[in-house]
Design an enzyme around this catalytic site. Sequence first.
Site, mmCIF file in Angstrom:
data_model
loop_
_atom_site.group_PDB
_atom_site.id
_atom_site.type_symbol
_atom_site.label_atom_id
_atom_site.label_comp_id
_atom_site.label_asym_id
_atom_site.label_seq_id
_atom_site.Cartn_x
_atom_site.Cartn_y
_atom_site.Cartn_z
ATOM 1 N N ARG A 208 49.763 42.075 21.519
ATOM 2 C CA ARG A 208 49.364 41.626 20.777
ATOM 3 C C ARG A 208 48.342 43.303 20.567
ATOM 4 O O ARG A 208 47.469 43.235 22.230
ATOM 5 C CB ARG A 208 47.798 40.989 21.073
ATOM 6 C CG ARG A 208 48.512 39.388 21.029
ATOM 7 C CD ARG A 208 48.082 38.719 21.171
ATOM 8 N NE ARG A 208 48.539 37.028 20.360
ATOM 9 C CZ ARG A 208 48.335 36.139 19.809
ATOM 10 N NH1 ARG A 208 47.118 35.518 20.187
ATOM 11 N NH2 ARG A 208 48.756 35.271 19.658
ATOM 12 N N GLU B 200 45.201 44.390 20.464
ATOM 13 C CA GLU B 200 43.742 44.174 20.226
ATOM 14 C C GLU B 200 43.591 46.287 21.035
ATOM 15 O O GLU B 200 42.913 45.826 21.786
ATOM 16 C CB GLU B 200 44.327 43.262 20.869
ATOM 17 C CG GLU B 200 44.995 41.356 21.276
ATOM 18 C CD GLU B 200 43.921 40.162 21.189
ATOM 19 O OE1 GLU B 200 42.407 40.747 21.736
ATOM 20 O OE2 GLU B 200 44.927 39.207 21.267
ATOM 21 N N ARG C 299 39.357 39.386 29.873
ATOM 22 C CA ARG C 299 40.262 38.680 29.689
ATOM 23 C C ARG C 299 40.949 38.942 28.307
ATOM 24 O O ARG C 299 41.817 37.959 28.379
ATOM 25 C CB ARG C 299 39.489 37.506 29.021
ATOM 26 C CG ARG C 299 38.615 37.042 27.847
ATOM 27 C CD ARG C 299 37.825 36.098 27.678
ATOM 28 N NE ARG C 299 37.375 35.677 26.723
ATOM 29 C CZ ARG C 299 36.530 36.547 25.610
ATOM 30 N NH1 ARG C 299 35.228 37.391 26.271
ATOM 31 N NH2 ARG C 299 36.004 36.374 24.218
ATOM 32 N N HIS C 300 41.642 39.966 27.438
ATOM 33 C CA HIS C 300 42.293 40.425 26.536
ATOM 34 C C HIS C 300 43.754 40.964 27.826
ATOM 35 O O HIS C 300 43.226 42.113 28.174
ATOM 36 C CB HIS C 300 41.809 40.738 25.960
ATOM 37 C CG HIS C 300 41.447 39.812 24.586
ATOM 38 N ND1 HIS C 300 39.641 39.523 25.218
ATOM 39 C CD2 HIS C 300 41.550 39.537 23.868
ATOM 40 C CE1 HIS C 300 39.323 38.238 24.062
ATOM 41 N NE2 HIS C 300 40.277 38.111 23.058
ATOM 42 N N GLU D 288 37.896 30.314 26.311
ATOM 43 C CA GLU D 288 39.716 29.777 25.481
ATOM 44 C C GLU D 288 41.095 29.619 26.453
ATOM 45 O O GLU D 288 41.376 30.534 26.794
ATOM 46 C CB GLU D 288 39.284 30.349 24.167
ATOM 47 C CG GLU D 288 40.720 29.310 23.248
ATOM 48 C CD GLU D 288 41.587 30.365 22.458
ATOM 49 O OE1 GLU D 288 40.591 31.043 21.170
ATOM 50 O OE2 GLU D 288 42.428 31.144 22.013
ATOM 51 N N SER E 233 45.066 27.154 21.279
ATOM 52 C CA SER E 233 44.848 27.180 20.574
ATOM 53 C C SER E 233 46.531 26.619 19.826
ATOM 54 O O SER E 233 47.196 26.772 20.535
ATOM 55 C CB SER E 233 45.011 28.182 19.511
ATOM 56 O OG SER E 233 43.745 29.101 19.609
ATOM 57 N N ARG F 31 45.706 33.370 31.823
ATOM 58 C CA ARG F 31 44.012 32.798 31.687
ATOM 59 C C ARG F 31 44.077 31.141 32.288
ATOM 60 O O ARG F 31 43.276 31.531 32.959
ATOM 61 C CB ARG F 31 43.834 32.609 30.228
ATOM 62 C CG ARG F 31 43.730 33.506 29.325
ATOM 63 C CD ARG F 31 42.948 33.183 28.297
ATOM 64 N NE ARG F 31 42.613 34.423 27.347
ATOM 65 C CZ ARG F 31 41.609 35.046 26.038
ATOM 66 N NH1 ARG F 31 41.340 33.505 24.978
ATOM 67 N NH2 ARG F 31 41.737 36.361 25.475
HETATM 68 P P1 AMO Z 1 46.729 32.282 19.844
HETATM 69 O O1 AMO Z 1 46.342 33.342 18.704
HETATM 70 O O2 AMO Z 1 44.659 31.460 20.044
HETATM 71 O O3 AMO Z 1 47.205 31.108 19.284
HETATM 72 O O4 AMO Z 1 47.016 32.860 21.652
HETATM 73 C C1 AMO Z 1 46.981 31.078 22.506
HETATM 74 C C2 AMO Z 1 46.628 31.581 23.614
HETATM 75 O O5 AMO Z 1 47.076 32.455 24.389
HETATM 76 C C3 AMO Z 1 46.388 33.355 24.929
HETATM 77 N N1 AMO Z 1 46.591 34.737 24.276
HETATM 78 C C4 AMO Z 1 45.757 35.752 25.205
HETATM 79 N N2 AMO Z 1 45.586 35.839 26.985
HETATM 80 C C5 AMO Z 1 45.341 37.507 27.595
HETATM 81 N N3 AMO Z 1 45.550 38.211 26.037
HETATM 82 C C6 AMO Z 1 45.757 38.565 24.638
HETATM 83 N N4 AMO Z 1 44.943 39.095 24.215
HETATM 84 C C7 AMO Z 1 45.737 36.811 24.268
HETATM 85 N N5 AMO Z 1 46.135 36.540 22.870
HETATM 86 C C8 AMO Z 1 46.065 35.265 23.141
HETATM 87 C C9 AMO Z 1 44.895 32.521 25.045
HETATM 88 C C10 AMO Z 1 44.856 31.911 23.616
HETATM 89 O O6 AMO Z 1 44.019 30.850 23.571
HETATM 90 N N6 AMO Z 1 50.919 30.324 17.891
HETATM 91 C C11 AMO Z 1 49.692 30.459 18.151
HETATM 92 C C12 AMO Z 1 49.562 29.450 19.402
HETATM 93 C C13 AMO Z 1 49.920 27.932 18.200
HETATM 94 O O7 AMO Z 1 49.236 27.322 17.850
HETATM 95 O O8 AMO Z 1 51.217 26.837 19.064
HETATM 96 C C14 AMO Z 1 48.791 31.689 18.637
HETATM 97 O O9 AMO Z 1 49.511 32.143 18.989
HETATM 98 O O10 AMO Z 1 44.682 32.057 25.649
HETATM 99 P P1 ATP Z 2 42.709 34.433 19.215
HETATM 100 O O1 ATP Z 2 42.030 35.536 18.896
HETATM 101 O O2 ATP Z 2 43.802 33.262 19.520
HETATM 102 O O3 ATP Z 2 41.284 33.653 18.746
HETATM 103 P P2 ATP Z 2 41.168 34.529 21.777
HETATM 104 O O4 ATP Z 2 41.065 33.443 23.104
HETATM 105 O O5 ATP Z 2 42.210 35.753 22.077
HETATM 106 O O6 ATP Z 2 42.393 33.659 20.949
HETATM 107 P P3 ATP Z 2 38.919 35.364 21.171
HETATM 108 O O7 ATP Z 2 38.905 35.357 22.962
HETATM 109 O O8 ATP Z 2 37.764 34.769 20.865
HETATM 110 O O9 ATP Z 2 39.894 34.832 21.191
HETATM 111 O O10 ATP Z 2 39.130 37.322 20.850
HETATM 112 C C1 ATP Z 2 38.111 37.231 20.427
HETATM 113 C C2 ATP Z 2 36.874 37.479 20.615
HETATM 114 O O11 ATP Z 2 36.132 38.472 21.588
HETATM 115 C C3 ATP Z 2 35.259 37.693 20.435
HETATM 116 O O12 ATP Z 2 34.307 36.039 20.131
HETATM 117 C C4 ATP Z 2 34.650 38.747 20.399
HETATM 118 O O13 ATP Z 2 32.975 38.193 21.028
HETATM 119 C C5 ATP Z 2 35.613 38.936 22.169
HETATM 120 N N1 ATP Z 2 34.764 40.335 21.747
HETATM 121 C C6 ATP Z 2 36.087 41.085 21.271
HETATM 122 N N2 ATP Z 2 35.760 42.778 21.725
HETATM 123 C C7 ATP Z 2 34.887 42.211 22.666
HETATM 124 C C8 ATP Z 2 34.498 42.905 24.248
HETATM 125 N N3 ATP Z 2 34.809 44.603 23.811
HETATM 126 N N4 ATP Z 2 33.203 42.767 24.632
HETATM 127 C C9 ATP Z 2 33.729 41.588 25.020
HETATM 128 N N5 ATP Z 2 33.703 40.933 24.107
HETATM 129 C C10 ATP Z 2 34.795 40.941 22.640
#
Ligand code: AMO
Ligand code: ATP
Length: 434
Positions: A211, A213, A219-220, A357, A360, A408
């Site tokens: 991703r 991002e 946490r990403h 989270e 999903s 996570r």
């Molecule tokens: P989603 O985009 O919410 O759903 O991703 C599912 C879970 O994957 C983890 N995750 C990540 N962990 C670390 N870094 C990231 N950049 C990151 N992005 C996602 C989170 C998140 O909850 N296709 C759907 C799933 C489905 O519906 O089956 C999906 O990808 O823990």
């Molecule tokens: P999905 O992207 O599938 O919804 P995810 O767990 O990756 O799952 P979030 O963690 O909710 O989704 O990702 C977006 C969140 O990250 C937003 O709620 C936003 O507040 C937060 N975010 C984005 N950029 C930053 C940053 N630089 N610092 C802290 N939080 C951030």
Amino acid sequence: MQDRTYTADAEPGDDATVAGWVHEIRDLGGIAFLILRDTTGKIQIKFEKDEMDDELVETGLGVSRESVVKVSGAVEEEPRAPTGVEVTPESVEVVAPADPELPLDPSGKVDADISTRLDNRTLDLRKEEVQAIFEIRAEILRAVREQFREFDCTEINTPKIVATGTEGGTELFPITYFGEEAFMNQSPQLFKQLIAGSNVERVFEIGPIFRAEEHNTPRHLNEATSIDFEGAFCDESDAMDVAEGVVRAAYEAVAENCSEELEALGLEEEFEVPEEAFPRLSYEEAIERINATGELDDQLVWGDDLPTEGEKALGEDVGSHYFITDWPSEIKPFYIQDHDDDEQLSTGFDLMHPRMELVSGGQREHRHEKLIEGFEQQGLDPSEFEYYTKMFKYGMPPHAGFGLGGERLVMTILGLENIREAVLFPRDRQRLSP
Ligand code: AMO
Ligand code: ATP
């Protein structure tokens, strides 16, 4: 290596050859100790200077820390030794010397920042508590696999080089594929659905997702491990049961099989397997409860995505894992089905740990016409996804599934502050090597 005994297996009365890294040398004058470390633990090697061959003593005590040595000798009981035994060496061989200038101190006496640690992962993993994280990660993945097998799922592997993206919210990494534009896969979403629609019916995959991002958070990751499930003839409630079962199995396996690792991490007292069933809150209840905490400057209204501070406030309020169900359709992807009696409301769910989270998922749109409408509503061109949509014309059963973030899961189970601690070689905006 032949003729090698793990330090943990060296018993008094044995003649053993142990091999590993020089953890520490303690020179007390007439007597000196080399502490040798391998994957199973540490052992004391005793040097009595006046009673031993000079060359042997010089080799054994002249070696730099973290060099690899091989020591043969008699193992004897010694209550004053850290593990109750010691080796009196008959031979010492330096197998691989280490530069005396180490970029990081594996004994942990000098702290290193995360960046130095990640640049020198080999040395970092020589620390007991770091190794423990990855032993536990391996155990979690083993338990997750076994739990899916108990749920009658087949493990699959789907392509990571793909023609289209699926997760609208995050960006794609483009690559060139024999002159054509392609992408690194963001999720096995469409592929796992295509297999759930075959006779295989119930599948899981543990594999990388990519991703692009641009944010830099604890946490990403830009490359993460996704634990995916998809089951035919399942609805969202069944998928939530599977997600809860898998997460619980991971905790149970750590409690049962990782006591030494938990101790190395200082978690043996506080570690707990969640006991209660994970409560299921609707999205509407979730925003009401967040608003009631008074933690947000602006009250949430129906249709808003939950901001990070809102998730945190709700996590503290609930105090355990919990599901959020019945999300507004417009903030869930095209493949999630809406409720029959209310098109504004989706069958999508998230599983939350109080900190963030984890999962999903949802019931999928399996009706061909509705699926095409969903693409159009999301501004996607269904013709680009024909490889996927056409299979919905040949007998696609109702199905549901989820994606669980592997790092996570490890991070929340162990209470790690930074997701990078749960990956050997993390990929983030600043890091492409090692
Ligand atoms: P989603 O985009 O919410 O759903 O991703 C599912 C879970 O994957 C983890 N995750 C990540 N962990 C670390 N870094 C990231 N950049 C990151 N992005 C996602 C989170 C998140 O909850 N296709 C759907 C799933 C489905 O519906 O089956 C999906 O990808 O823990
Ligand atoms: P999905 O992207 O599938 O919804 P995810 O767990 O990756 O799952 P979030 O963690 O909710 O989704 O990702 C977006 C969140 O990250 C937003 O709620 C936003 O507040 C937060 N975010 C984005 N950029 C930053 C940053 N630089 N610092 C802290 N939080 C951030």
